[in-house]
Design an enzyme around this catalytic site. Structure first.
Site, mmCIF file in Angstrom:
data_model
loop_
_atom_site.group_PDB
_atom_site.id
_atom_site.type_symbol
_atom_site.label_atom_id
_atom_site.label_comp_id
_atom_site.label_asym_id
_atom_site.label_seq_id
_atom_site.Cartn_x
_atom_site.Cartn_y
_atom_site.Cartn_z
ATOM 1 N N ASP A 163 0.824 -1.210 0.000
ATOM 2 C CA ASP A 163 0.000 0.000 0.000
ATOM 3 C C ASP A 163 0.852 1.252 0.000
ATOM 4 O O ASP A 163 0.863 2.013 0.969
ATOM 5 C CB ASP A 163 -0.908 -0.046 1.233
ATOM 6 N N GLU A 403 3.807 -7.596 7.169
ATOM 7 C CA GLU A 403 2.530 -8.182 6.768
ATOM 8 C C GLU A 403 2.648 -9.245 5.674
ATOM 9 O O GLU A 403 1.990 -9.172 4.630
ATOM 10 C CB GLU A 403 1.569 -7.074 6.331
ATOM 11 N N TYR A 474 -5.975 -2.709 13.194
ATOM 12 C CA TYR A 474 -6.845 -1.544 13.018
ATOM 13 C C TYR A 474 -8.249 -1.825 13.544
ATOM 14 O O TYR A 474 -9.248 -1.635 12.854
ATOM 15 C CB TYR A 474 -6.879 -1.147 11.541
ATOM 16 N N GLU A 510 1.552 -0.796 14.081
ATOM 17 C CA GLU A 510 0.703 0.049 13.227
ATOM 18 C C GLU A 510 -0.697 0.118 13.821
ATOM 19 O O GLU A 510 -1.212 -0.916 14.249
ATOM 20 C CB GLU A 510 0.590 -0.496 11.802
#
Ligand code: ADA
Length: 601
Positions: A163, A403, A474, A510
């Site tokens: 990303d 990731e 998240y 994160e």
């Protein structure tokens, strides 16, 4: 790999500037012999990505060609002469005066060629073919839609498996430099603390040749130390003990000047200087210890990213970003998702920031296609990263991946449903790859912890091999969307579950929310500045309550460019607490108050 220096024994010249350039979308340059020179179509700035320098080539990630000419500086003849590329993304092939020097794969680490026997006095033509293509057997991988039998519909353009925008080109400086024939080939400095003294062990590797001596001097903070040893073989080790050492830390980034000289019959034939920080880093139980004391990492995941230059080196931006990290109260960052420039790393040493140094292995998958090559590239990049950055006191940890897709799909579905952890959730190919890579890191550098930054949570079996557990999560954004407090409950449960399975220091590496600058809502709602401020505040406070949590890295420090996709408005990732041009959002002020202890709690 030592950075080229200019001193009494060595010279360096920078080829940054305006080069000839042309895009090669049909990839015809090789067949037409452009390595011997080509008709330029554009003029381009080096260093900088090519994507944003022109009117309409933003999304071009194919093949392009660069060329420049240079004369050999006076007095260089008679020494060994090299050309070094600090970073070219993604694959570079290089010619000098029509002769092919070689190639390098990987967009974020340096490579050099010996041109002693090929360089002319004047009119040297240096040509570089840069291949920016995305491919599933590259690191990082891309073009997954092209996988045989791909189950991957293209969801973003350009088609990356990560990303951020796949900027391409000669993105860091190109240097010419000399070394003497009897040269210091490499230096490794390792520091320890012994009571009030610092112990500096310097391993000196030399180019093969007849017996020499090596003089090692360390100066600074009132110390003036020196020792001389015979250097018959290819390497030698020297130990210096520094009484009343001024240790290196974020609060006091004390550096010493290490100077190494090679001597023949008392005459200096080579010299190299390094800035050394005396510090130790270690994991003890659930704690990360800097100089024997628990240390908390507060800061960010970042990107090298700015308008027009793309990922190009921009010294003023480095100064600005450190000033903003200092302002907000950060003491740490991760080089997500690739090693940053040598200049960024040098400044971390000088300003006192704790860096998790990460390879370009982002978004790895473990299907058979291209797996052998991806694994080989991951190991190459680990070697290159450690070889380049091993002497930075600021580097406190190596990250071997961000990731990776290690878990089986079914395992992930069960986990996301109710945190069920099935037996052996990870692909065996992934477990094998990361076991080998952590062993490689420890063999190359036993002095620093190694980590892997995962989104698989308790399913990440590779957590077994690392020293520190890093989780990207998240809750309250991608899951429990719009419900910050419900997300907190899930985050709380998941962190405890992971720690139960992997009782190691834990970093929330994160967490964050996309936030449109200037968009406000009360009560807070997703994409508003209020939502980001509340989300970050509550997740920082929650994780601060856990003794095994060694800190938080917010995603991200600044908004940054990424591929076009329905979930990336304007092809930006808006999770920055600062905008892309470095203006603070509401969250920046709230986080500053928290990290500087001014939030009244
Ligand atoms: C992941 C990834 C980041 C970014 C982030 C996001 O954690 O590591 O690069 O993509 O998600 O913004 O969703």
């Amino acid at each position: 790999m030592l950075y080229p220096q200019s001193n009494a024994c060595r010279q360096r010249a920078d080829l940054s500037g305006f080069w000839d350039f042309r895009f090669d979308p049909a990839d015809e340059g090789l067949g037409q012999g452009w390595g011997a020179g080509f008709d330029p179509a554009e003029i381009i700035a080096v260093p900088a990505s090519w994507n944003d320098q022109f009117a309409d080539w933003r999304d071009y990630v194919g093949v392009s060609w660069y060329q420049t000419t240079f004369d050999l500086p006076w007095g260089w003849r008679g020494q060994k002469i090299f050309v070094r590329f600090n970073a070219v993304s993604y694959l570079a092939e290089v010619w000098l005066n029509g002769e092919r020097l070689g190639e390098h794969e990987g967009g974020y680490l340096p490579f050099a060629f010996d041109i002693t026997d090929r360089v002319e006095e004047a009119g040297n033509l240096l040509v570089v073919r840069v291949d920016g293509n995305l491919a599933w057997d590259r690191v990082p991988p891309g073009n997954l839609a092209g996988l045989p039998g791909a189950a991957f519909p293209t969801v973003n353009y350009p088609d990356t498996s990560f990303d951020f925008f796949p900027y391409c080109g000669i993105q860091r400086p190109v240097l010419l430099y000399t070394e003497p024939h009897d040269a210091i080939a490499d230096l490794t400095a390792v520091t320890e603390i012994d009571g009030a003294s610092g112990v500096v062990r310097v391993q000196i590797a030399r180019t093969p040749g007849d017996p020499l001596a090596a003089r090692v001097a360390l100066a600074g903070h009132g110390a003036e130390l020196s020792t001389t040893v015979a250097l018959e073989e290819s390497a030698a080790e020297v130990t210096l003990t520094v009484p009343d050492a001024a240790l290196w830390s974020p609060d006091a980034p004390n550096l010493y000047d290490l100077r190494v000289e090679l001597l023949r019959d008392g005459a200096v034939v080579d010299c190299y200087t390094l800035a050394i920080g005396i510090r130790t880093i270690a994991v003890e139980g659930d704690r990360l210890l800097l100089n024997g004391e628990p240390v908390k990492l507060v800061g960010f995941g970042r990107h090298e990213d700015f308008p027009v230059v793309g990922k190009g080196l921009l010294p003023a931006l480095i100064v600005k970003d450190y000033a903003l990290m200092r302002w907000i109260g950060a003491n740490s960052f991760r080089t997500s998702h690739y090693p940053y420039s040598e200049q960024m790393m040098d400044m971390a040493d000088r300003l006192g920031f704790l860096v998790i140094d990460e390879t370009p292995a982002v978004g790895l998958f473990f299907f058979e296609e291209g797996l052998e090559k991806r694994n080989r590239l991951c190991q190459q990049m680990i070697r290159e990263m450690i070889d380049r950055d091993k002497n930075h006191p600021s580097v406190i940890m190596w990250s071997i991946a961000n990731e990776p897709h290690t878990a089986h799909l079914e395992a992930r579905q069960a986990y996301y449903r109710d945190l069920t952890v099935v037996e052996h959730p990870s692909r065996p190919e992934a477990v094998a790859a990361f076991k080998a890579q952590t062993e490689l890191v420890r063999a190359l550098d036993p002095t620093r912890p190694v980590t892997l930054v995962s989104q698989e949570g308790a399913l990440e079996e590779a957590f077994e091999f690392v020293d520190v557990v890093c989780l990207n999560r998240y809750h309250g954004w991608y899951t429990q969307s719009g419900q910050i407090d419900l997300g907190l409950q899930y985050l709380d449960r998941e962190i405890e579950l992971i720690h139960e399975l992997y009782p190691k220091p834990f970093l929330l590496s994160e967490f964050g929310t996309d936030t449109i600058p200037g968009h406000h809502a009360h009560p807070p709602e997703m994409f508003s500045e209020e939502y980001q401020a509340d989300f970050l505040t509550k997740q920082i406070k929650l994780t601060d309550e856990k003794p095994f949590v060694i800190g938080q890295h917010i995603w991200n420090m600044c908004d940054f460019k990424t591929s076009q996709a329905v979930h990336r408005m304007g092809a930006y990732n808006y999770k920055g607490v600062f905008t892309r041009d470095r203006r603070p959002k509401l969250a920046a002020h709230r986080v500053r108050a928290l990290w500087r202890g001014e939030d009244g709690s």
